[in-house]
Scaffold this active site. Structure first.
Site, PDB file in Angstrom:
ATOM      1  N   GLY A   1      11.497   1.776   3.233  1.00  0.00           N
ATOM      2  CA  GLY A   1      11.010   0.484   2.773  1.00  0.00           C
ATOM      3  C   GLY A   1       9.575   0.577   2.294  1.00  0.00           C
TER       4      GLY A   1
ATOM      5  N   ASP B   1      11.283  14.135   7.286  1.00  0.00           N
ATOM      6  CA  ASP B   1      10.681  13.800   5.990  1.00  0.00           C
ATOM      7  C   ASP B   1       9.177  14.069   6.019  1.00  0.00           C
ATOM      8  OD1 ASP B   1      10.590  12.988   3.365  1.00  0.00           O
ATOM      9  OD2 ASP B   1      10.561  10.841   3.812  1.00  0.00           O
TER      10      ASP B   1
ATOM     11  N   ILE C   1       0.818  -1.225   0.000  1.00  0.00           N
ATOM     12  CA  ILE C   1       0.000   0.000   0.000  1.00  0.00           C
ATOM     13  C   ILE C   1       0.845   1.265   0.000  1.00  0.00           C
ATOM     14  CG2 ILE C   1      -2.002  -1.071   1.096  1.00  0.00           C
ATOM     15  CD1 ILE C   1      -1.035  -0.021   3.771  1.00  0.00           C
TER      16      ILE C   1
END
EC number: 2.7.11.1
Length: 540
Positions: A273, A385, A267
């Site tokens: 990752g 981030d 998803i």
């Protein structure tokens, strides 16, 4: 010659061989404001880029376009984005300047010895220009210089060994012939003073030492592997659970629920990752973030990072339920949020008008999460981030910040950390990208970009910006619209009509304040929360 972009950030570092007569300093006591005005007077500025550079009582030079100051109102950084039309030359005396970068800007001429006056300079990047002549020895007297990048120019000679100069990162010449001493005339036996048998003996001894060293390393590694092999067999299937969810969670259950990490259950993808949906039962659905094992120096570091974050809990942070870590597999288990992420929300909202109270709630939820990480966690947590795809939503438009679990942690005595640049292009703060020094104000900048995306129909680096000069982004666009008296056109379709215009403008100004270059002017996330709560819609 028209100098592109940031050419005049270089100040008195160099003189162009074909430039006009340089201005001279008026003395050691020259104030920064006067120096900036002198710099302006030496430019041809047909588009009025520096129109805010005016000495009057209503503002000081620290509020001028592109200027950043420290607490003593001394100029420490000058970033002139979108200034391709500036033309001219000038000398500027700014002793507190700490960062200067102008790569690939078609700069010519030589570097002037007055570079030695920049006693506070830490970052100097002049790569891929057309600089010539010799590198002045005054550069090596800059005690605080950490990063020097001169590659891609036409200098005479090369870098010589300089005593007492320690640079954290030195990038000099490419394709130069004189980096270090030449060895063309030193290979003959006569000059080396060694006979062939002596050379053979040295080579043989070196080979023997190398082989012995390899054997020792293999022996140590083999013993360690045998000692830990049984432990690995016992631990490889273990899952550490932080939250009691009413059912047992095992390695086999989680991996099977992801379809053994099949693409059909994937998803999302991120810097750490990929994330997979894991439906253990109809009432127990999880998001499993499978990490790149190489991002950590073994599972011991991973355990240390996670244990430090075990107590990081907030209503607007994605809940970390548990994790698995071994030398071959690492993943985190989070609660699953069915509302998708903010990036998809922004893309799909064009199908129906979104109420102001919904956008305000999302903005406030994210601000609260960041304020908690910065102000209430000890040690503080920097996200590094912030972007729409890392903000998740439930079916009631409650927002949750994700991917905070693997950000760098700071000790209580630290205000910043030097590290490699993380983050996503378009959302990274300029000072972070330039110097790799990150603080909570870098998160504030990224939040400001997300806030602009949330209230407008533009992306951080929208395709419609391609017709403008390099470096034009959503911040540049918002400033341009305000300067043209078109604030209403900043907001997404229908928002101006449904939301109180005064409140919308306040949020716009908050976003722009979060994205200024000066760290001292950017608000804290606690201040952002306070402002958003003050204009909170009455019906939620």
């Amino acid at each position: 010659m028209k100098l592109l972009g940031l050419v005049f950030l270089l100040f008195n570092l160099f003189m162009f061989s074909f430039s006009r007569k340089l201005l001279t300093e008026s003395g050691g006591g020259l104030h920064d404001e006067a120096a900036l005005l002198k710099l302006k007077s030496s430019f041809l500025d047909p588009n009025g880029v520096l129109s805010s550079w005016v000495s009057d009582s209503s503002s000081n030079h620290c509020s001028w376009y592109g200027v950043s100051c420290n607490s003593d109102s001394r100029v420490v950084s000058l970033i002139l984005r979108g200034c391709d039309e500036l033309e001219g030359s000038g000398v500027l005396h700014l002793p507190d300047l700490s960062s200067c970068s102008s790569s690939k800007r078609r700069l010519g001429g030589v570097i002037s010895p007055v570079v030695g006056d920049l006693s506070e300079i830490r970052v100097l990047s002049l790569s891929f220009n057309d600089l010539r002549g010799e590198i002045p020895k005054e550069i090596w007297g800059l005690e605080k210089l950490e990063i020097l990048d001169l590659k891609g120019n036409n200098f005479i000679g090369g870098i010589r060994v300089v005593d007492n100069v320690v640079l954290r990162k030195l990038m000099s010449f490419e394709d130069e012939d004189e980096i270090g001493p030449s060895s063309a005339d030193d290979d003959s036996p006569g000059k080396s003073g060694l006979y062939p048998i002596e050379i053979a003996s040295i080579v043989s001894a070196s080979v023997i030492v190398f082989v012995l060293l390899v054997l020792v390393i293999l022996f140590i590694y083999t013993r360690k592997w045998k000692r830990n092999s049984q432990v690995q067999v016992d631990e490889i299937k273990e899952i550490k659970v932080f939250v009691d969810i009413g059912i047992p969670l095992t390695y086999e259950i989680i991996v099977r629920a992801t379809g053994y990490f099949s693409n059909s259950n994937c998803i999302g993808h991120g810097g750490f990752g990929s994330t997979y949906k894991a439906e253990v039962s109809p009432t127990n659905v999880f998001a499993v973030k499978r990490l790149s094992v190489g991002r950590f120096q073994g599972d011991q570091q991973f355990h240390a990072e996670i244990s430090a974050l075990e107590m990081v809990r907030h209503p607007n942070l994605v809940m970390l339920i548990g994790y698995h870590a071994s030398e071959t597999e690492m993943f985190l288990i989070y609660n699953y949020l069915s509302g998708g992420n903010l990036q998809d929300f922004i893309k799909e909202r064009s199908k129906a008008a979104i109420e102001w109270k919904v956008l305000h709630k999302i903005a406030l939820d994210v601000a609260r999460a960041l304020s908690y990480l910065h102000e209430q966690c000890s040690p503080k947590v920097l996200h590094r981030d912030i972007k729409p795809s890392n903000i998740l939503l439930d079916n009631n438009y409650n927002a949750y910040l994700s991917d905070f679990g693997l950000s760098k942690l700071l000790g209580t005595s630290q205000s910043h950390v030097t590290t490699g640049v993380a983050g996503t292009f378009g959302y990274v703060a300029p000072e972070y990208a330039m110097t790799c020094r990150v603080s909570e104000k870098a998160d504030v900048y990224s939040y400001g970009i997300v806030l602009l995306e949330l209230i407008s129909d533009k992306r951080a680096l929208d395709p419609s910006f391609s017709s403008h000069e390099n470096g034009f982004n959503i911040v540049s666009w918002a400033h341009m619209m305000l300067s043209q008296g078109k604030a209403k056109e900043v907001f997404t379709t229908g928002l101006w009509e449904t939301g109180p215009p005064d409140d919308l403008v306040e949020v716009l100004h908050l976003a722009l304040k979060c994205t200024v270059d000066s760290l001292s002017i950017r608000p804290t996330m606690k201040q952002a929360v306070r402002l958003l709560k003050r204009i909170q819609p009455s019906r939620l």
